[in-house]
Design a protein around this motif. Structure first.
Motif, mmCIF file in Angstrom:
data_model
loop_
_atom_site.group_PDB
_atom_site.id
_atom_site.type_symbol
_atom_site.label_atom_id
_atom_site.label_comp_id
_atom_site.label_asym_id
_atom_site.label_seq_id
_atom_site.Cartn_x
_atom_site.Cartn_y
_atom_site.Cartn_z
ATOM 1 N N ARG A 133 2.490 1.448 5.774
ATOM 2 C CA ARG A 133 1.500 0.191 5.739
ATOM 3 C C ARG A 133 2.285 -0.979 6.450
ATOM 4 N NH1 ARG A 133 -3.240 -0.395 2.447
ATOM 5 N NH2 ARG A 133 -3.798 1.718 1.655
ATOM 6 N N ILE A 175 -8.150 -19.893 -0.021
ATOM 7 C CA ILE A 175 -9.650 -20.490 0.103
ATOM 8 C C ILE A 175 -10.194 -20.632 -1.252
ATOM 9 C CG2 ILE A 175 -11.175 -18.308 0.241
ATOM 10 C CD1 ILE A 175 -11.585 -21.170 2.567
ATOM 11 N N GLY A 197 -11.436 3.422 4.168
ATOM 12 C CA GLY A 197 -11.632 1.948 4.042
ATOM 13 C C GLY A 197 -11.014 0.931 4.963
ATOM 14 N N GLY A 198 -9.659 1.402 5.249
ATOM 15 C CA GLY A 198 -9.192 0.623 6.547
ATOM 16 C C GLY A 198 -9.946 0.793 7.726
ATOM 17 N N GLU A 203 -4.115 -17.281 5.339
ATOM 18 C CA GLU A 203 -3.721 -16.264 4.385
ATOM 19 C C GLU A 203 -3.207 -17.066 3.453
ATOM 20 O OE1 GLU A 203 -3.692 -12.855 3.943
ATOM 21 O OE2 GLU A 203 -2.483 -13.369 2.403
ATOM 22 N N ILE A 205 -5.525 -5.716 6.929
ATOM 23 C CA ILE A 205 -5.873 -4.983 8.248
ATOM 24 C C ILE A 205 -7.103 -5.358 9.087
ATOM 25 C CG2 ILE A 205 -6.904 -2.460 8.698
ATOM 26 C CD1 ILE A 205 -5.080 -1.513 6.665
ATOM 27 N N THR A 206 -8.267 -5.824 8.112
ATOM 28 C CA THR A 206 -9.302 -6.253 8.702
ATOM 29 C C THR A 206 -9.197 -7.570 9.513
ATOM 30 O OG1 THR A 206 -10.448 -5.203 6.812
ATOM 31 C CG2 THR A 206 -11.802 -6.799 8.248
ATOM 32 N N GLY A 228 -3.440 6.390 6.097
ATOM 33 C CA GLY A 228 -3.716 7.148 7.253
ATOM 34 C C GLY A 228 -5.064 6.776 7.900
ATOM 35 N N ASP A 242 -12.972 -4.967 3.024
ATOM 36 C CA ASP A 242 -12.967 -4.397 1.649
ATOM 37 C C ASP A 242 -13.890 -5.741 0.934
ATOM 38 O OD1 ASP A 242 -11.748 -2.073 1.601
ATOM 39 O OD2 ASP A 242 -10.161 -2.825 0.400
HETATM 40 C C1 LIG Z 1 -4.386 3.865 -3.015
HETATM 41 C C2 LIG Z 1 -5.006 3.459 -1.748
HETATM 42 C C3 LIG Z 1 -5.049 4.358 -0.524
HETATM 43 C C4 LIG Z 1 -5.747 4.138 0.506
HETATM 44 N N1 LIG Z 1 -5.682 4.897 1.570
HETATM 45 C C5 LIG Z 1 -6.271 4.560 2.595
HETATM 46 C C6 LIG Z 1 -6.124 5.379 4.041
HETATM 47 O O1 LIG Z 1 -5.326 6.436 3.795
HETATM 48 N N2 LIG Z 1 -6.872 4.942 4.947
HETATM 49 C C7 LIG Z 1 -7.888 3.944 4.750
HETATM 50 O O2 LIG Z 1 -8.405 3.748 6.120
HETATM 51 N N3 LIG Z 1 -7.712 3.380 3.911
HETATM 52 C C8 LIG Z 1 -7.075 3.538 2.873
HETATM 53 N N4 LIG Z 1 -7.419 2.652 1.838
HETATM 54 C C9 LIG Z 1 -7.989 1.405 1.875
HETATM 55 C C10 LIG Z 1 -7.549 0.352 2.578
HETATM 56 O O3 LIG Z 1 -6.204 0.340 1.854
HETATM 57 C C11 LIG Z 1 -8.543 -0.976 2.403
HETATM 58 O O4 LIG Z 1 -9.741 -0.603 2.825
HETATM 59 C C12 LIG Z 1 -7.989 -1.972 3.429
HETATM 60 O O5 LIG Z 1 -6.552 -2.381 3.207
HETATM 61 C C13 LIG Z 1 -8.681 -3.246 3.258
HETATM 62 O O6 LIG Z 1 -8.055 -4.125 4.086
HETATM 63 P P1 LIG Z 1 -8.605 -5.573 4.277
HETATM 64 O O7 LIG Z 1 -7.890 -6.477 5.198
HETATM 65 O O8 LIG Z 1 -10.085 -5.444 4.326
HETATM 66 O O9 LIG Z 1 -8.223 -6.173 2.602
HETATM 67 P P2 LIG Z 1 -6.714 -6.660 2.001
HETATM 68 O O10 LIG Z 1 -5.924 -5.526 2.638
HETATM 69 O O11 LIG Z 1 -7.018 -6.593 0.665
HETATM 70 O O12 LIG Z 1 -6.404 -7.848 2.679
HETATM 71 C C14 LIG Z 1 -6.976 -9.284 2.301
HETATM 72 C C15 LIG Z 1 -6.019 -10.163 2.447
HETATM 73 O O13 LIG Z 1 -6.494 -11.659 2.308
HETATM 74 C C16 LIG Z 1 -5.629 -12.084 1.624
HETATM 75 N N5 LIG Z 1 -6.465 -12.884 0.612
HETATM 76 C C17 LIG Z 1 -6.924 -12.589 -0.705
HETATM 77 N N6 LIG Z 1 -7.775 -13.552 -1.106
HETATM 78 C C18 LIG Z 1 -7.480 -14.941 -0.267
HETATM 79 C C19 LIG Z 1 -8.001 -16.105 -0.381
HETATM 80 N N7 LIG Z 1 -8.654 -16.478 -1.359
HETATM 81 N N8 LIG Z 1 -7.564 -16.867 0.419
HETATM 82 C C20 LIG Z 1 -6.652 -16.573 1.638
HETATM 83 N N9 LIG Z 1 -6.242 -15.344 1.795
HETATM 84 C C21 LIG Z 1 -6.941 -14.355 0.762
HETATM 85 C C22 LIG Z 1 -4.741 -11.226 0.922
HETATM 86 O O14 LIG Z 1 -3.531 -11.894 0.495
HETATM 87 C C23 LIG Z 1 -4.862 -10.165 1.891
HETATM 88 O O15 LIG Z 1 -3.876 -10.551 2.786
HETATM 89 C C24 LIG Z 1 -6.586 2.986 0.551
HETATM 90 C C25 LIG Z 1 -6.640 2.014 -0.492
HETATM 91 C C26 LIG Z 1 -5.895 2.249 -1.862
HETATM 92 C C27 LIG Z 1 -6.183 1.436 -2.904
#
Ligand SMILES: Cc1cc2nc3c(=O)[nH]c(=O)nc-3n(C[C@H](O)[C@H](O)[C@H](O)COP(=O)(O)OP(=O)(O)OC[C@H]3O[C@@H](n4cnc5c(N)ncnc54)[C@H](O)[C@@H]3O)c2cc1C
Length: 456
Positions: free
Chosen positions: A124, A146, A341-342, A52, A32-33, A65, A329
């Protein structure tokens, strides 16, 4: 008199994938980020590549949500980001989030107004697909895990991947999630914050066909957003997928340590899941009200258990080191309990897009790498500003999320199962996340960046 960097109205045309100044951003991680950051940079004409580790941009089959602040941030980030969410978001039957005594009476304990069509949910996979469609394929490289970034102070930075290849960029933004590798490169190796910790909560999550859900709990309970509170556990439900499925999330307390299953081999993405089954969930909710038991009975026979990790105990002292930073995250991993978190990742993406676009404009005006404003000085000023603007709010969400879970699971002794006390406490926490002026945050960041650069 310090001058602010001009607002984004003078940015390069939307849709451009290379910047006139030569500034190039490496985004590590396409969740998402990372995807929102890419779309924000694209909108502002700043060059980027997403690296990725997976073979595609994927999300798990579960719901999410987005809170009102997150929707606001999407709109400012890019019209395309917000329009994509509108296409897949599922309105609730009512503009209220309702908490029910899931253990005893099944009575509503508290109703919180979410605003008109607020806090909608979606699958999602649907939203990530809609966002990913807007990215030029050439700007996303898959199978790139990475491993390291060159240590030099100047740019370009060199990224080294597990497959033996490398790439260069002026800025690296680690959007690589809760078990971030980039966080470990930003923080000293000995820092406890380099790793997230188990919160002693785990969850079961499933998407249940709506006909089954309606048959079990009726139209109203299946069509609106509800949470069922109780001792040591809670269950959240809301409709997604154009009302075709009910998202179910059951969160349980766990006194034990989390041990990743042997078959994960410690692999990052699998470290927080273990095989589970419905019997375990049924046993955990055996003494609860029939409504909750019927919801739990809708879960599939075999499913993963998801450990909830966060960084509440060991927060990262900073999100930035020189021209490298972490976002989402990777910076401030939080539990799911405030559904925030998202949205925090999207807000991070917005601030970073605006600040990096401001760097890009300064470089384009002055000529890349001029003596007066070398690229690295501008990038460091932008990332330091990002850290200042985002740190307090995001850390607050991490801590508040833990406190919210205690409220849901009747683990706050001063509140217990008292609906009025609960309502008072939970309203403060949700409204603090939601009632946040996203546009003021951007303006504040741009002014701070301008001041920093002018004082340098
Ligand atoms: C059960 C649950 C329910 C949730 N419900 C909500 C909600 O309703 N609303 C909300 O806002 N938030 C919610 N969250 C939180 C939300 O899901 C996270 O905050 C969000 O998905 C984080 O996104 P991100 O892109 O920062 O990290 P991630 O989604 O973890 O994405 C990280 C990406 O980096 C890639 N990656 C990892 N390591 C490497 C590497 N070394 N090299 C290259 N790529 C790599 C991964 O494959 C992945 O694609 C929930 C979380 C959980 C666990």
């Amino acid at each position: 008199m310090p001058s602010a960097v001009p607002p984004s109205s003078d940015a390069a045309p939307a849709g451009s994938s290379s910047s006139s100044s030569g500034l190039h951003i490496a985004i590590v991680g396409g969740g998402i980020t990372g995807v929102n950051l890419a779309l924000g940079l694209q909108e502002r004409g700043v060059s980027f590549t997403i690296y990725e580790r997976s073979r595609g941009l994927r999300e798990i089959g579960a719901g999410i949500g987005f809170s009102p602040n997150a929707e606001w941030a999407m709109g400012v980030l890019s019209g395309g980001v917000a329009a994509a969410y509108d296409r897949v978001a599922n309105p609730n039957m009512e503009d209220y989030f309702q908490w029910v005594d899931g253990h005893g009476s099944d009575a509503v304990l508290f109703r919180l107004h979410v605003g008109r069509d607020g806090f909608r949910g979606c699958r999602r996979s649907d939203i990530l697909e809609e966002w990913a469609k807007q990215l030029p394929p050439a700007r996303v490289e898959f199978g790139k895990e990475i491993e390291a970034i060159s240590d030099g102070d100047g740019t370009p930075l060199e990224l080294q991947f597990r497959d033996g290849t490398s790439a260069t960029a002026d800025v690296v933004v680690g959007c690589d999630g809760i078990h971030s590798q980039i966080r470990q490169l930003v923080l000293p190796k000995t820092s406890a914050a380099a790793r997230a910790n188990y919160t002693h909560k785990f969850c079961f999550r499933a998407l249940v066909p709506m006909e089954r859900a309606v048959a079990a709990i009726g139209n109203y309970r299946a069509g609106a957003r509800f949470m069922y509170n109780g001792p040591g556990a809670h269950v959240v439900t809301y409709p997604v997928g154009n009302n075709t499925v009910l998202n179910v999330l059951a969160v349980l307390s766990d006194a034990e340590a989390w041990s990743p299953p042997a078959e994960s081999g410690g692999e990052q993405g699998k470290r927080h899941t273990a095989s589970g089954n419905k019997q375990e969930a049924v046993a955990a909710f055996a003494g609860w009200h029939g409504t909750v038991r019927r919801i739990v009975d809708l879960l599939p026979d075999e499913m993963d258990k998801w450990a909830v990790f966060d960084m509440a105990e060991h927060p990262a002292p900073t999100y930035v080191r020189d021209c490298v930073c972490v976002a989402g995250d990777a910076a401030h991993a939080t539990g799911p309990h405030l559904g925030a978190g998202g949205g925090m990742g999207i807000e991070d993406a917005l601030v970073l897009s605006e600040l990096l676009a401001a760097v890009d404009r300064r470089l384009a005006i002055g000529g890349a790498g001029t003596v007066a404003e070398p690229k690295t000085v501008l990038v460091k000023a932008a990332l330091a500003t990002y850290n200042d603007v985002r740190y307090e709010r995001t850390q607050d969400v991490v801590q508040s999320t833990r406190a919210a879970c205690d409220l849901f699971q009747w683990q706050n002794p001063a509140v217990g199962s008292d609906g009025a006390k609960f309502g008072h406490e939970i309203t403060k926490r949700f409204y603090k996340v939601w009632n946040y002026d996203v546009e003021a945050m951007v303006q504040d960041a741009l002014v701070q960046f301008g001041v920093r650069v002018d004082q340098d």
